[in-house]
Design a protein around this motif. Structure first.
Motif, PDB file in Angstrom:
ATOM      1  N   HIS A  41       1.687   4.205  -3.169  1.00 44.80           N
ATOM      2  CA  HIS A  41       1.456   5.645  -3.234  1.00 44.80           C
ATOM      3  C   HIS A  41       2.481   6.354  -4.118  1.00 44.80           C
ATOM      4  N   HIS A  48      -8.669   9.917   3.293  1.00 44.90           N
ATOM      5  CA  HIS A  48      -8.834   8.486   3.067  1.00 44.90           C
ATOM      6  C   HIS A  48     -10.315   8.163   2.945  1.00 44.90           C
ATOM      7  N   HIS A  56       0.836  -1.205   0.000  1.00 44.63           N
ATOM      8  CA  HIS A  56       0.000   0.000   0.000  1.00 44.63           C
ATOM      9  C   HIS A  56       0.873   1.259   0.000  1.00 44.63           C
ATOM     10  N   GLU A 106      -5.830   6.232  -2.812  1.00 44.63           N
ATOM     11  CA  GLU A 106      -5.953   5.244  -1.725  1.00 44.63           C
ATOM     12  C   GLU A 106      -6.450   3.905  -2.255  1.00 44.63           C
TER      13      GLU A 106
HETATM   14 ZN   LIG Z   1      -2.644   5.404   1.896  1.00 47.33          ZN
END
Ligand SMILES: [Zn+2]
Ligand SMILES: [Zn+2]
Length: 439
Positions: A221, A387, A217, A295
Protein backbone atom coordinates in the motif's frame (compact mmCIF):
# COMPACT_ATOMS: atom_id res chain seq x y z
CA UNK A 1 -18.03 -24.83 23.79
CA UNK A 2 -14.36 -24.97 24.74
CA UNK A 3 -12.17 -23.51 22.06
CA UNK A 4 -14.50 -24.34 19.24
CA UNK A 5 -13.24 -27.88 18.82
CA UNK A 6 -15.98 -30.36 19.32
CA UNK A 7 -16.90 -33.49 17.52
CA UNK A 8 -19.10 -32.27 14.70
CA UNK A 9 -22.31 -34.19 14.38
CA UNK A 10 -22.60 -34.78 10.68
CA UNK A 11 -25.72 -36.10 9.13
CA UNK A 12 -27.12 -36.08 5.63
CA UNK A 13 -30.45 -34.47 4.90
CA UNK A 14 -32.35 -33.57 1.76
CA UNK A 15 -32.44 -29.95 0.56
CA UNK A 16 -35.98 -28.59 0.97
CA UNK A 17 -35.55 -26.63 -2.26
CA UNK A 18 -34.07 -29.10 -4.73
CA UNK A 19 -33.84 -32.37 -2.85
CA UNK A 20 -30.07 -32.71 -3.23
CA UNK A 21 -28.28 -34.34 -0.32
CA UNK A 22 -26.84 -31.86 2.20
CA UNK A 23 -24.10 -32.95 4.55
CA UNK A 24 -24.83 -30.92 7.64
CA UNK A 25 -22.49 -29.92 10.45
CA UNK A 26 -24.39 -28.56 13.41
CA UNK A 27 -21.74 -25.98 14.24
CA UNK A 28 -22.36 -24.14 10.99
CA UNK A 29 -25.19 -22.96 8.80
CA UNK A 30 -26.75 -25.84 6.89
CA UNK A 31 -27.05 -24.92 3.23
CA UNK A 32 -27.28 -26.49 -0.20
CA UNK A 33 -24.33 -26.33 -2.55
CA UNK A 34 -26.48 -27.39 -5.49
CA UNK A 35 -29.07 -24.58 -5.38
CA UNK A 36 -27.75 -22.12 -2.76
CA UNK A 37 -30.66 -22.76 -0.41
CA UNK A 38 -30.00 -20.97 2.93
CA UNK A 39 -26.54 -19.90 1.78
CA UNK A 40 -27.00 -16.45 3.33
CA UNK A 41 -29.63 -16.81 6.09
CA UNK A 42 -29.08 -13.33 7.49
CA UNK A 43 -28.38 -10.89 4.69
CA UNK A 44 -27.39 -7.46 6.04
CA UNK A 45 -29.67 -4.45 5.88
CA UNK A 46 -28.91 -2.93 2.54
CA UNK A 47 -30.67 0.24 3.57
CA UNK A 48 -28.18 2.84 4.70
CA UNK A 49 -28.68 6.25 3.19
CA UNK A 50 -28.63 7.11 -0.47
CA UNK A 51 -24.95 8.02 -0.36
CA UNK A 52 -24.05 4.60 1.04
CA UNK A 53 -26.08 2.81 -1.60
CA UNK A 54 -24.61 4.86 -4.43
CA UNK A 55 -21.13 4.17 -3.09
CA UNK A 56 -21.77 0.44 -3.03
CA UNK A 57 -23.05 0.37 -6.59
CA UNK A 58 -20.08 2.38 -7.74
CA UNK A 59 -17.62 0.23 -5.86
CA UNK A 60 -19.07 -2.91 -7.39
CA UNK A 61 -18.83 -1.47 -10.88
CA UNK A 62 -15.23 -0.36 -10.41
CA UNK A 63 -14.25 -3.66 -8.84
CA UNK A 64 -15.68 -5.71 -11.67
CA UNK A 65 -14.26 -3.49 -14.37
CA UNK A 66 -10.82 -3.62 -12.82
CA UNK A 67 -11.01 -7.39 -12.59
CA UNK A 68 -12.03 -7.53 -16.24
CA UNK A 69 -8.98 -5.42 -17.13
CA UNK A 70 -6.71 -7.62 -15.08
CA UNK A 71 -8.17 -10.83 -16.50
CA UNK A 72 -7.82 -9.50 -20.04
CA UNK A 73 -4.10 -9.13 -19.40
CA UNK A 74 -4.27 -5.39 -18.94
CA UNK A 75 -1.47 -3.87 -16.99
CA UNK A 76 -2.30 -3.21 -13.38
CA UNK A 77 -0.28 -0.17 -12.66
CA UNK A 78 -0.70 2.75 -10.29
CA UNK A 79 -0.99 5.94 -12.20
CA UNK A 80 -2.08 9.50 -11.75
CA UNK A 81 -5.12 9.79 -13.92
CA UNK A 82 -7.52 12.70 -14.42
CA UNK A 83 -9.66 11.49 -11.50
CA UNK A 84 -6.87 11.62 -8.99
CA UNK A 85 -5.78 15.08 -10.16
CA UNK A 86 -9.39 16.28 -9.82
CA UNK A 87 -9.68 14.69 -6.38
CA UNK A 88 -6.53 16.50 -5.37
CA UNK A 89 -8.04 19.76 -6.66
CA UNK A 90 -11.22 19.28 -4.63
CA UNK A 91 -9.13 18.47 -1.58
CA UNK A 92 -7.20 21.72 -1.98
CA UNK A 93 -10.49 23.63 -2.41
CA UNK A 94 -11.87 22.07 0.77
CA UNK A 95 -8.81 23.11 2.72
CA UNK A 96 -9.08 26.50 1.00
CA UNK A 97 -12.55 27.02 2.48
CA UNK A 98 -11.19 26.23 5.95
CA UNK A 99 -8.35 28.68 5.39
CA UNK A 100 -10.85 31.28 4.12
CA UNK A 101 -12.92 30.89 7.29
CA UNK A 102 -9.81 31.39 9.40
CA UNK A 103 -8.74 34.49 7.46
CA UNK A 104 -12.27 35.91 7.60
CA UNK A 105 -12.33 35.24 11.33
CA UNK A 106 -9.08 37.13 11.85
CA UNK A 107 -10.33 40.03 9.71
CA UNK A 108 -13.58 40.37 11.67
CA UNK A 109 -11.75 40.03 14.96
CA UNK A 110 -9.29 42.79 14.02
CA UNK A 111 -12.19 45.04 12.92
CA UNK A 112 -13.99 44.38 16.19
CA UNK A 113 -10.80 45.13 18.13
CA UNK A 114 -10.23 48.41 16.30
CA UNK A 115 -13.61 49.82 17.26
CA UNK A 116 -16.17 48.51 14.73
CA UNK A 117 -18.20 47.01 17.54
CA UNK A 118 -18.54 43.86 19.57
CA UNK A 119 -20.63 42.23 16.80
CA UNK A 120 -17.59 42.04 14.52
CA UNK A 121 -15.55 40.49 17.28
CA UNK A 122 -18.22 37.83 17.89
CA UNK A 123 -18.48 36.91 14.21
CA UNK A 124 -14.69 36.70 14.09
CA UNK A 125 -14.64 34.34 17.06
CA UNK A 126 -17.34 32.11 15.56
CA UNK A 127 -15.54 31.89 12.21
CA UNK A 128 -12.26 31.05 13.93
CA UNK A 129 -13.93 28.35 16.03
CA UNK A 130 -15.50 26.92 12.88
CA UNK A 131 -12.17 26.92 11.05
CA UNK A 132 -10.53 25.25 14.06
CA UNK A 133 -13.16 22.50 14.13
CA UNK A 134 -12.63 21.85 10.40
CA UNK A 135 -8.83 21.99 10.41
CA UNK A 136 -7.01 19.14 8.67
CA UNK A 137 -6.27 16.50 11.24
CA UNK A 138 -4.27 13.39 10.82
CA UNK A 139 -5.60 10.30 12.57
CA UNK A 140 -4.54 9.65 16.10
CA UNK A 141 -2.99 6.37 17.11
CA UNK A 142 -4.53 4.63 20.10
CA UNK A 143 -1.94 5.17 22.82
CA UNK A 144 -2.39 1.95 24.75
CA UNK A 145 -1.79 -0.71 22.09
CA UNK A 146 1.36 -2.77 22.62
CA UNK A 147 4.18 -1.49 20.37
CA UNK A 148 7.36 -3.26 19.32
CA UNK A 149 10.30 -1.17 18.20
CA UNK A 150 13.21 -2.36 16.14
CA UNK A 151 15.42 -3.08 19.14
CA UNK A 152 12.66 -5.14 20.82
CA UNK A 153 12.02 -7.38 17.84
CA UNK A 154 15.04 -7.57 15.51
CA UNK A 155 13.90 -10.76 13.80
CA UNK A 156 10.38 -9.46 13.05
CA UNK A 157 11.84 -6.23 11.66
CA UNK A 158 14.35 -8.19 9.59
CA UNK A 159 11.46 -10.07 8.02
CA UNK A 160 9.53 -6.84 7.38
CA UNK A 161 12.67 -5.20 5.90
CA UNK A 162 13.08 -8.13 3.56
CA UNK A 163 9.45 -7.92 2.42
CA UNK A 164 9.78 -4.14 1.97
CA UNK A 165 12.81 -4.66 -0.31
CA UNK A 166 10.88 -7.15 -2.45
CA UNK A 167 7.88 -4.83 -2.65
CA UNK A 168 10.11 -1.86 -3.41
CA UNK A 169 9.33 0.49 -0.56
CA UNK A 170 10.84 1.83 2.65
CA UNK A 171 10.35 -0.31 5.73
CA UNK A 172 8.19 0.61 8.74
CA UNK A 173 9.26 2.52 11.85
CA UNK A 174 6.88 0.99 14.32
CA UNK A 175 4.80 -2.17 14.67
CA UNK A 176 1.65 -2.16 16.81
CA UNK A 177 -0.63 -4.97 17.87
CA UNK A 178 -4.34 -4.97 18.52
CA UNK A 179 -7.29 -7.34 18.85
CA UNK A 180 -8.76 -6.80 15.37
CA UNK A 181 -9.08 -9.52 12.75
CA UNK A 182 -7.27 -7.17 10.41
CA UNK A 183 -4.02 -5.39 9.64
CA UNK A 184 -3.22 -1.95 8.34
CA UNK A 185 -0.58 0.64 7.58
CA UNK A 186 -0.55 4.40 7.95
CA UNK A 187 1.85 7.30 7.92
CA UNK A 188 1.73 10.05 10.46
CA UNK A 189 3.52 13.20 11.47
CA UNK A 190 5.34 15.59 9.16
CA UNK A 191 8.14 13.12 8.58
CA UNK A 192 5.67 10.42 7.58
CA UNK A 193 6.54 7.83 10.22
CA UNK A 194 5.32 4.49 8.96
CA UNK A 195 3.25 2.40 11.31
CA UNK A 196 2.16 -1.16 10.71
CA UNK A 197 -0.67 -2.49 12.86
CA UNK A 198 -1.07 -6.24 13.08
CA UNK A 199 -4.29 -7.60 14.50
CA UNK A 200 -3.15 -10.62 16.48
CA UNK A 201 -6.38 -12.63 15.92
CA UNK A 202 -5.45 -12.49 12.23
CA UNK A 203 -1.67 -12.81 12.49
CA UNK A 204 -1.71 -15.71 14.94
CA UNK A 205 -3.99 -17.83 12.77
CA UNK A 206 -1.96 -17.47 9.55
CA UNK A 207 0.69 -19.85 8.28
CA UNK A 208 4.22 -18.34 8.04
CA UNK A 209 3.87 -17.94 4.28
CA UNK A 210 0.46 -16.28 4.64
CA UNK A 211 2.00 -13.92 7.19
CA UNK A 212 4.63 -12.93 4.63
CA UNK A 213 1.90 -12.39 2.04
CA UNK A 214 0.01 -10.21 4.53
CA UNK A 215 3.15 -8.12 5.13
CA UNK A 216 3.57 -7.84 1.35
CA UNK A 217 0.01 -6.60 0.96
CA UNK A 218 0.31 -3.98 3.70
CA UNK A 219 3.72 -2.69 2.60
CA UNK A 220 2.43 -2.76 -0.98
CA UNK A 221 0.00 0.00 0.00
CA UNK A 222 2.90 2.38 0.62
CA UNK A 223 4.28 1.86 -2.82
CA UNK A 224 1.28 2.02 -5.11
CA UNK A 225 0.02 5.59 -5.10
CA UNK A 226 -3.31 5.08 -3.41
CA UNK A 227 -4.67 8.63 -3.61
CA UNK A 228 -6.92 8.19 -0.61
CA UNK A 229 -3.90 7.68 1.52
CA UNK A 230 -2.13 10.89 0.62
CA UNK A 231 -2.41 13.35 3.47
CA UNK A 232 -4.07 16.21 1.55
CA UNK A 233 -6.83 14.01 0.15
CA UNK A 234 -7.34 11.99 3.28
CA UNK A 235 -7.70 15.00 5.58
CA UNK A 236 -10.03 16.74 3.08
CA UNK A 237 -12.28 13.68 3.10
CA UNK A 238 -12.40 13.93 6.85
CA UNK A 239 -13.19 17.64 6.78
CA UNK A 240 -16.06 17.00 4.34
CA UNK A 241 -17.45 14.35 6.68
CA UNK A 242 -17.23 16.93 9.49
CA UNK A 243 -19.19 19.41 7.36
CA UNK A 244 -21.89 16.85 6.79
CA UNK A 245 -22.06 16.31 10.53
CA UNK A 246 -22.33 20.06 11.21
CA UNK A 247 -25.10 20.47 8.66
CA UNK A 248 -27.17 17.46 9.71
CA UNK A 249 -30.07 17.72 12.17
CA UNK A 250 -28.82 16.41 15.51
CA UNK A 251 -30.97 13.33 16.14
CA UNK A 252 -32.99 12.94 13.02
CA UNK A 253 -36.64 14.01 13.04
CA UNK A 254 -38.15 14.25 16.51
CA UNK A 255 -41.51 12.52 17.06
CA UNK A 256 -44.51 14.68 16.32
CA UNK A 257 -44.84 17.56 13.87
CA UNK A 258 -41.65 19.64 13.51
CA UNK A 259 -41.56 22.90 15.42
CA UNK A 260 -41.09 26.24 13.66
CA UNK A 261 -37.47 26.32 14.87
CA UNK A 262 -36.76 22.93 13.37
CA UNK A 263 -38.24 23.90 10.03
CA UNK A 264 -36.15 27.07 9.88
CA UNK A 265 -33.02 25.19 10.92
CA UNK A 266 -33.66 22.47 8.33
CA UNK A 267 -34.16 24.94 5.50
CA UNK A 268 -31.11 26.88 6.62
CA UNK A 269 -28.98 23.72 6.62
CA UNK A 270 -30.50 22.00 3.62
CA UNK A 271 -28.47 23.80 0.96
CA UNK A 272 -25.03 23.34 2.51
CA UNK A 273 -25.94 19.77 3.40
CA UNK A 274 -26.92 18.85 -0.14
CA UNK A 275 -23.85 20.63 -1.49
CA UNK A 276 -21.57 18.79 0.90
CA UNK A 277 -23.16 15.48 0.00
CA UNK A 278 -22.62 16.17 -3.69
CA UNK A 279 -18.97 17.07 -3.18
CA UNK A 280 -18.45 14.04 -0.96
CA UNK A 281 -19.93 11.61 -3.48
CA UNK A 282 -17.99 13.21 -6.33
CA UNK A 283 -14.90 12.84 -4.21
CA UNK A 284 -15.72 9.18 -3.61
CA UNK A 285 -16.31 8.63 -7.27
CA UNK A 286 -12.93 10.12 -8.09
CA UNK A 287 -10.92 8.21 -5.48
CA UNK A 288 -12.72 4.88 -5.36
CA UNK A 289 -11.27 3.46 -8.52
CA UNK A 290 -7.77 4.33 -7.41
CA UNK A 291 -8.29 2.84 -3.99
CA UNK A 292 -9.67 -0.41 -5.41
CA UNK A 293 -6.81 -0.56 -7.87
CA UNK A 294 -4.55 -0.09 -4.88
CA UNK A 295 -6.04 -3.20 -3.26
CA UNK A 296 -5.43 -5.32 -6.33
CA UNK A 297 -1.91 -3.94 -6.57
CA UNK A 298 -1.27 -4.62 -2.90
CA UNK A 299 -2.42 -8.20 -3.50
CA UNK A 300 0.15 -8.49 -6.28
CA UNK A 301 2.79 -7.32 -3.82
CA UNK A 302 1.53 -9.96 -1.41
CA UNK A 303 2.06 -12.62 -4.06
CA UNK A 304 5.56 -11.38 -4.93
CA UNK A 305 6.59 -11.56 -1.28
CA UNK A 306 4.85 -14.73 -0.14
CA UNK A 307 3.97 -16.50 -3.45
CA UNK A 308 0.73 -16.45 -5.43
CA UNK A 309 -0.33 -19.60 -3.65
CA UNK A 310 0.06 -17.99 -0.22
CA UNK A 311 -1.70 -14.79 -1.33
CA UNK A 312 -4.65 -16.80 -2.67
CA UNK A 313 -4.85 -18.84 0.52
CA UNK A 314 -4.73 -15.58 2.50
CA UNK A 315 -7.85 -14.45 0.60
CA UNK A 316 -9.49 -17.76 1.42
CA UNK A 317 -8.58 -17.24 5.05
CA UNK A 318 -10.41 -13.90 4.90
CA UNK A 319 -13.60 -15.71 3.88
CA UNK A 320 -13.91 -17.19 7.35
CA UNK A 321 -11.80 -14.73 9.35
CA UNK A 322 -14.89 -13.19 10.93
CA UNK A 323 -15.58 -16.40 12.79
CA UNK A 324 -12.48 -15.55 14.84
CA UNK A 325 -14.38 -12.57 16.23
CA UNK A 326 -17.19 -14.87 17.34
CA UNK A 327 -14.74 -17.15 19.13
CA UNK A 328 -13.00 -14.25 20.88
CA UNK A 329 -16.29 -12.71 21.99
CA UNK A 330 -17.23 -16.03 23.48
CA UNK A 331 -13.89 -16.16 25.32
CA UNK A 332 -14.66 -12.78 26.89
CA UNK A 333 -18.23 -13.73 27.73
CA UNK A 334 -17.15 -17.00 29.37
CA UNK A 335 -14.62 -15.16 31.52
CA UNK A 336 -17.30 -12.68 32.59
CA UNK A 337 -19.58 -15.58 33.46
CA UNK A 338 -17.09 -17.57 35.52
CA UNK A 339 -16.19 -15.29 38.38
CA UNK A 340 -15.84 -12.00 36.49
CA UNK A 341 -13.45 -10.81 33.82
CA UNK A 342 -10.79 -9.78 36.32
CA UNK A 343 -10.85 -13.00 38.36
CA UNK A 344 -7.37 -14.48 39.00
CA UNK A 345 -8.17 -17.68 37.10
CA UNK A 346 -8.53 -15.67 33.92
CA UNK A 347 -4.76 -15.28 33.65
CA UNK A 348 -4.62 -18.95 32.73
CA UNK A 349 -7.53 -18.56 30.39
CA UNK A 350 -5.74 -15.70 28.58
CA UNK A 351 -2.68 -17.89 28.02
CA UNK A 352 -4.70 -20.38 26.04
CA UNK A 353 -6.62 -17.92 23.85
CA UNK A 354 -4.36 -18.15 20.80
CA UNK A 355 -4.13 -21.93 20.83
CA UNK A 356 -7.90 -22.22 21.07
CA UNK A 357 -8.36 -19.70 18.28
CA UNK A 358 -5.92 -21.58 16.03
CA UNK A 359 -7.69 -24.84 16.79
CA UNK A 360 -10.98 -23.23 15.85
CA UNK A 361 -9.70 -21.86 12.54
CA UNK A 362 -8.17 -25.22 11.67
CA UNK A 363 -11.50 -26.90 12.35
CA UNK A 364 -13.57 -24.75 9.97
CA UNK A 365 -14.82 -27.22 7.35
CA UNK A 366 -14.40 -26.71 3.60
CA UNK A 367 -18.13 -26.30 3.10
CA UNK A 368 -18.14 -23.27 5.38
CA UNK A 369 -15.31 -21.64 3.36
CA UNK A 370 -17.34 -22.25 0.24
CA UNK A 371 -20.51 -20.88 1.83
CA UNK A 372 -18.74 -17.70 2.95
CA UNK A 373 -17.24 -17.30 -0.51
CA UNK A 374 -20.71 -17.47 -2.05
CA UNK A 375 -22.09 -15.06 0.57
CA UNK A 376 -19.32 -12.63 -0.40
CA UNK A 377 -20.24 -12.94 -4.08
CA UNK A 378 -23.90 -12.28 -3.26
CA UNK A 379 -23.31 -9.35 -0.99
CA UNK A 380 -20.49 -7.91 -3.01
CA UNK A 381 -20.00 -4.44 -1.67
CA UNK A 382 -22.61 -4.32 1.00
CA UNK A 383 -20.03 -4.31 3.75
CA UNK A 384 -16.96 -2.37 2.78
CA UNK A 385 -16.76 -0.29 -0.35
CA UNK A 386 -13.07 0.55 -0.32
CA UNK A 387 -11.99 -3.06 -0.74
CA UNK A 388 -13.09 -5.07 -3.75
CA UNK A 389 -14.93 -8.21 -2.66
CA UNK A 390 -12.49 -10.83 -1.43
CA UNK A 391 -13.60 -13.25 -4.10
CA UNK A 392 -12.78 -10.78 -6.89
CA UNK A 393 -9.36 -10.24 -5.33
CA UNK A 394 -8.82 -13.97 -5.26
CA UNK A 395 -9.87 -14.27 -8.90
CA UNK A 396 -7.57 -11.41 -9.82
CA UNK A 397 -4.63 -13.20 -8.22
CA UNK A 398 -5.49 -16.42 -10.03
CA UNK A 399 -5.81 -14.54 -13.33
CA UNK A 400 -2.36 -12.99 -13.00
CA UNK A 401 0.96 -14.77 -13.42
CA UNK A 402 1.74 -17.31 -10.71
CA UNK A 403 4.90 -16.31 -8.86
CA UNK A 404 7.06 -18.13 -6.32
CA UNK A 405 7.83 -16.74 -2.86
CA UNK A 406 10.63 -14.18 -2.70
CA UNK A 407 10.72 -14.33 1.09
CA UNK A 408 10.56 -17.44 3.22
CA UNK A 409 10.81 -18.03 6.94
CA UNK A 410 12.18 -21.31 8.25
CA UNK A 411 11.12 -22.83 11.56
CA UNK A 412 14.00 -21.29 13.50
CA UNK A 413 13.17 -17.82 12.25
CA UNK A 414 9.48 -18.34 12.96
CA UNK A 415 10.35 -19.42 16.49
CA UNK A 416 12.43 -16.30 17.13
CA UNK A 417 9.66 -14.03 15.81
CA UNK A 418 7.06 -15.81 17.93
CA UNK A 419 9.27 -15.30 20.98
CA UNK A 420 9.60 -11.59 20.25
CA UNK A 421 5.82 -11.30 20.06
CA UNK A 422 5.20 -13.15 23.34
CA UNK A 423 4.64 -9.97 25.39
CA UNK A 424 2.24 -8.41 22.88
CA UNK A 425 0.40 -11.71 22.52
CA UNK A 426 -0.10 -11.98 26.29
CA UNK A 427 -1.20 -8.34 26.60
CA UNK A 428 -3.74 -8.53 23.77
CA UNK A 429 -5.12 -11.84 25.08
CA UNK A 430 -5.48 -10.35 28.56
CA UNK A 431 -7.47 -7.48 27.07
CA UNK A 432 -9.72 -9.77 25.09
CA UNK A 433 -10.55 -11.63 28.29
CA UNK A 434 -10.76 -8.58 30.52
CA UNK A 435 -12.47 -6.00 28.31
CA UNK A 436 -14.06 -8.08 25.57
CA UNK A 437 -13.73 -7.06 21.93
CA UNK A 438 -14.51 -3.53 20.79
CA UNK A 439 -17.61 -3.25 18.70
ZN1 LIG B 1 -5.39 -3.40 1.60
ZN1 LIG C 1 -30.81 -27.42 -2.98
Amino acid sequence: MEGGVRAAAEDVQACPECGAGIKGDNRYVVWCAACDWNVDPEPPDEDGDRLDRARRVLARRHGERLLAEVTAGGELRAHRDVSSVLAFGIALAVHGVTLGLACGGVWFLVRGWSGSGIGYGLIGLILLLLAWSLRPRAGRLPDDDPVLHRQDAPELYALIDEVARVVGTRTVDEVRFDAEVNAGVLSYGVRGRRVLTLGLPLWETLTPQQQIALLGHELGHYGNGDTRRTLVVWTAHRTLTDWLYHFSPSDGPAPGPPSADEIVANVFYAVPRVLTRCVLSLFDHLTLRASQRAEYLADRAAARAGSTEAAVSLMEHFFVADTATVVLRREGAQAAFTGGRRAPGNENRAEGVWDRLRAHMASVPAHEYERQRRVGVRRRHSVDSTHPPTDLRRQSLLAGPSVPAAVVADDARQGRIAAELAGARAEVARRIIRDGLDD
